[in-house]
Design a protein around this motif. Structure first.
Motif, PDB file in Angstrom:
ATOM      1  N   GLY A 180       0.829  -1.218   0.000  1.00  0.00           N
ATOM      2  CA  GLY A 180       0.000   0.000   0.000  1.00  0.00           C
ATOM      3  C   GLY A 180       0.855   1.256   0.000  1.00  0.00           C
ATOM      4  N   GLU A 181       1.915   1.220   0.812  1.00  0.00           N
ATOM      5  CA  GLU A 181       2.831   2.368   0.868  1.00  0.00           C
ATOM      6  C   GLU A 181       3.509   2.582  -0.478  1.00  0.00           C
ATOM      7  OE1 GLU A 181       4.349   5.572   2.810  1.00  0.00           O
ATOM      8  OE2 GLU A 181       2.883   4.137   3.564  1.00  0.00           O
ATOM      9  N   LYS A 182       3.884   1.481  -1.112  1.00  0.00           N
ATOM     10  CA  LYS A 182       4.557   1.546  -2.416  1.00  0.00           C
ATOM     11  C   LYS A 182       3.640   2.175  -3.466  1.00  0.00           C
ATOM     12  CE  LYS A 182       7.972   0.344  -5.251  1.00  0.00           C
ATOM     13  NZ  LYS A 182       9.321   0.907  -5.121  1.00  0.00           N
ATOM     14  N   LEU A 183       2.370   1.712  -3.468  1.00  0.00           N
ATOM     15  CA  LEU A 183       1.394   2.259  -4.420  1.00  0.00           C
ATOM     16  C   LEU A 183       1.173   3.755  -4.179  1.00  0.00           C
ATOM     17  CD1 LEU A 183      -1.237  -0.637  -4.451  1.00  0.00           C
ATOM     18  CD2 LEU A 183       0.296   0.010  -6.324  1.00  0.00           C
ATOM     19  N   LYS A 184       1.146   4.137  -2.896  1.00  0.00           N
ATOM     20  CA  LYS A 184       0.948   5.544  -2.545  1.00  0.00           C
ATOM     21  C   LYS A 184       2.103   6.401  -3.072  1.00  0.00           C
ATOM     22  CE  LYS A 184       0.222   8.492   1.489  1.00  0.00           C
ATOM     23  NZ  LYS A 184       0.133   8.522   2.973  1.00  0.00           N
ATOM     24  N   GLN A 185       3.372   5.912  -2.880  1.00  0.00           N
ATOM     25  CA  GLN A 185       4.545   6.641  -3.362  1.00  0.00           C
ATOM     26  C   GLN A 185       4.552   6.734  -4.883  1.00  0.00           C
ATOM     27  OE1 GLN A 185       6.574   8.293  -1.399  1.00  0.00           O
ATOM     28  NE2 GLN A 185       5.407   7.532   0.370  1.00  0.00           N
ATOM     29  N   MET A 186       4.117   5.644  -5.529  1.00  0.00           N
ATOM     30  CA  MET A 186       4.068   5.654  -6.996  1.00  0.00           C
ATOM     31  C   MET A 186       3.068   6.691  -7.497  1.00  0.00           C
ATOM     32  SD  MET A 186       4.227   1.559  -7.781  1.00  0.00           S
ATOM     33  CE  MET A 186       3.975   1.754  -9.554  1.00  0.00           C
ATOM     34  N   GLU A 187       1.941   6.802  -6.808  1.00  0.00           N
ATOM     35  CA  GLU A 187       0.925   7.769  -7.207  1.00  0.00           C
ATOM     36  C   GLU A 187       1.443   9.202  -7.029  1.00  0.00           C
ATOM     37  OE1 GLU A 187      -2.601   8.991  -8.831  1.00  0.00           O
ATOM     38  OE2 GLU A 187      -1.765   6.969  -8.719  1.00  0.00           O
ATOM     39  N   ILE A 188       2.145   9.428  -5.908  1.00  0.00           N
ATOM     40  CA  ILE A 188       2.737  10.756  -5.668  1.00  0.00           C
ATOM     41  C   ILE A 188       3.769  11.083  -6.753  1.00  0.00           C
ATOM     42  CG2 ILE A 188       4.208  12.076  -4.100  1.00  0.00           C
ATOM     43  CD1 ILE A 188       2.836  10.541  -1.791  1.00  0.00           C
ATOM     44  N   ALA A 189       4.614  10.085  -7.034  1.00  0.00           N
ATOM     45  CA  ALA A 189       5.660  10.295  -8.047  1.00  0.00           C
ATOM     46  C   ALA A 189       5.037  10.571  -9.411  1.00  0.00           C
ATOM     47  CB  ALA A 189       6.558   9.054  -8.107  1.00  0.00           C
ATOM     48  N   ARG A 190       3.990   9.848  -9.742  1.00  0.00           N
ATOM     49  CA  ARG A 190       3.314  10.047 -11.033  1.00  0.00           C
ATOM     50  C   ARG A 190       2.780  11.495 -11.142  1.00  0.00           C
ATOM     51  NH1 ARG A 190       0.271   6.023 -10.579  1.00  0.00           N
ATOM     52  NH2 ARG A 190       1.529   4.508 -11.752  1.00  0.00           N
ATOM     53  N   ASN A 191       2.157  11.950 -10.067  1.00  0.00           N
ATOM     54  CA  ASN A 191       1.592  13.307 -10.077  1.00  0.00           C
ATOM     55  C   ASN A 191       2.695  14.360 -10.176  1.00  0.00           C
ATOM     56  OD1 ASN A 191      -1.033  12.361  -9.886  1.00  0.00           O
ATOM     57  ND2 ASN A 191      -1.044  12.421  -7.627  1.00  0.00           N
ATOM     58  N   MET A 192       3.808  14.170  -9.480  1.00  0.00           N
ATOM     59  CA  MET A 192       4.928  15.110  -9.535  1.00  0.00           C
ATOM     60  C   MET A 192       5.537  15.136 -10.930  1.00  0.00           C
ATOM     61  SD  MET A 192       6.808  14.351  -5.867  1.00  0.00           S
ATOM     62  CE  MET A 192       8.067  15.642  -6.083  1.00  0.00           C
ATOM     63  N   LYS A 193       5.594  13.958 -11.561  1.00  0.00           N
ATOM     64  CA  LYS A 193       6.148  13.865 -12.912  1.00  0.00           C
ATOM     65  C   LYS A 193       5.294  14.654 -13.904  1.00  0.00           C
ATOM     66  CE  LYS A 193       7.959  10.427 -16.140  1.00  0.00           C
ATOM     67  NZ  LYS A 193       8.064   8.994 -16.448  1.00  0.00           N
ATOM     68  N   LYS A 194       3.949  14.549 -13.722  1.00  0.00           N
ATOM     69  CA  LYS A 194       3.029  15.269 -14.604  1.00  0.00           C
ATOM     70  C   LYS A 194       3.179  16.777 -14.435  1.00  0.00           C
ATOM     71  CE  LYS A 194      -0.576  11.713 -14.823  1.00  0.00           C
ATOM     72  NZ  LYS A 194      -1.946  11.349 -14.429  1.00  0.00           N
ATOM     73  N   LEU A 195       3.552  17.210 -13.230  1.00  0.00           N
ATOM     74  CA  LEU A 195       3.736  18.639 -12.978  1.00  0.00           C
ATOM     75  C   LEU A 195       5.069  19.148 -13.517  1.00  0.00           C
ATOM     76  CD1 LEU A 195       2.359  18.792  -9.314  1.00  0.00           C
ATOM     77  CD2 LEU A 195       1.267  19.705 -11.377  1.00  0.00           C
ATOM     78  N   GLY A 196       5.890  18.276 -14.070  1.00  0.00           N
ATOM     79  CA  GLY A 196       7.146  18.683 -14.690  1.00  0.00           C
ATOM     80  C   GLY A 196       8.302  18.769 -13.733  1.00  0.00           C
ATOM     81  N   ILE A 197       8.152  18.183 -12.546  1.00  0.00           N
ATOM     82  CA  ILE A 197       9.244  18.218 -11.580  1.00  0.00           C
ATOM     83  C   ILE A 197      10.310  17.226 -12.021  1.00  0.00           C
ATOM     84  CG2 ILE A 197       9.861  17.826  -9.167  1.00  0.00           C
ATOM     85  CD1 ILE A 197       6.958  18.610  -8.467  1.00  0.00           C
ATOM     86  N   ASP A 198      11.562  17.625 -11.847  1.00  0.00           N
ATOM     87  CA  ASP A 198      12.648  16.773 -12.340  1.00  0.00           C
ATOM     88  C   ASP A 198      12.728  15.475 -11.557  1.00  0.00           C
ATOM     89  OD1 ASP A 198      15.134  17.031 -10.266  1.00  0.00           O
ATOM     90  OD2 ASP A 198      13.935  18.893 -10.326  1.00  0.00           O
TER      91      ASP A 198
END
Length: 324
Positions: free
Chosen positions: A287-305
């Motif tokens: 669950g923690e892994k999925l949560k981090q992946m979702e956060i990372a996905r959203n940050m990637k969409k925002l153009g964060i390096d």
């Protein structure tokens, strides 16, 4: 070796003689705590004499002066269903000694006297008395006879209409005889009469049941009887010892089997518990892994390096590049 003939042998050979009724009357008077006079001896299906052998039981059926039936049985060998046998004996007498067409008021009172030379049941006493009593379930009172029934049947209690049972566990007596009943128990157990005994009937035993009064053939038969009794008791003791040994062995085997079963059960329970814990831990981690992946996905969409996303989520740059 006792000086007097054992009671079981005397019952078969000597006490059926009217001249020796005083011996029986003494025992019954002492046991029943009332003066008993034997009118005569009776025969029934339950006391027919069988060919002598070491397992023979001795039955004697007497009728007292009141018309009561008294069944005396001596039992040497162990019998686990002896309680039911007592019931069967009295039940047969009830039906044997009433004529067809007679009313139930003609049913005879029966005393069942059982002298047993083995351990019967589980109890601490040497003499037991059983009778029928009707007790109220709700009020705990005893059902009594009506005045008319008392007058008609000439008894005071309902229990006096029913068979009564006496059990004398003579082998269990191992102390000094102090009462008349204990004096009788001592004689029944040992074939000897305690010094100074005053119980009714024992004086007649001294006079009429001396071993020295038997002829050679009678003595030989009597001593064979004693030998058989010894053999029988040895067999019972051996079987009891073997039974205990087998019981211990079976107990150990059952204990091991139960221990294995309990161990398996405990192991299953522990495994299940551990599995649950591992499952919960794994579930939390996933669950923690999925949560981090979702956060990372959203940050990637925002153009964060990618380097910043990796530092924020703990994911590798390689894992982040694969996210869509």
């Amino acid at each position: 070796m006792g000086s007097y003939i054992r009671f079981d042998w005397a019952m078969k050979r000597l006490l059926r003689d009217k001249a020796n009724f005083k011996v029986l009357e003494g025992l019954l008077t002492t046991l029943l705590n009332e003066k008993i006079t034997i009118k005569n001896l009776l025969e029934s299906e339950s006391n027919q004499e069988e060919e002598y052998d070491k397992y023979n039981r001795v039955d004697l059926l007497a009728e007292n002066s009141k018309g009561n039936l008294i069944l005396i049985e001596v039992q040497n060998n162990n019998e686990y269903a002896y309680f039911q046998r007592m019931l069967f004996g009295t039940s047969k007498l009830v039906t044997e000694y009433i004529n067809r067409g007679e009313g139930y008021d003609k049913v005879r009172k029966i005393y069942s006297i059982n002298i047993v030379y083995f351990t019967l049941g589980h109890g601490k006493d040497i003499v037991y008395h059983g009778k029928t009593v009707f007790k109220g379930i709700h009020l705990n009172d005893i059902l009594e006879l009506s005045p008319f029934q008392r007058q008609t049947f000439k008894v005071d209690e309902v229990s006096q209409l029913y068979p009564e049972y006496y059990i004398l566990k003579v082998n269990d007596f191992n102390k000094v005889a102090k009462t008349p009943l204990e004096e009788w128990i001592y004689y029944l157990n040992t074939g000897e009469i305690p010094e100074g005994a005053k119980a009714p009937g024992l004086e007649e035993v001294k006079e009429k049941l001396k071993i020295d009064s038997m002829n050679k053939a009678e003595k030989e038969a009597y001593y064979r009887h004693l030998d058989n009794i010894v053999i029988l008791r040895d067999n019972i003791n051996t079987e009891r010892a073997e039974g205990r040994a087998e019981g211990r062995a079976e107990g150990r085997a059952e204990g091991r089997a139960e221990g294995r079963a309990e161990g398996l059960e405990a192991g299953r329970a522990e495994g299940l518990e551990a599995g649950r814990a591992e499952g919960l831990e794994t579930g939390r981690a996933e669950g923690e892994k999925l949560k981090q992946m979702e956060i990372a996905r959203n940050m990637k969409k925002l153009g964060i390096d990618i380097a910043t996303i990796s530092a924020a989520t703990g994911m590798t740059e390689e894992e982040i590049k694969k996210l869509h």
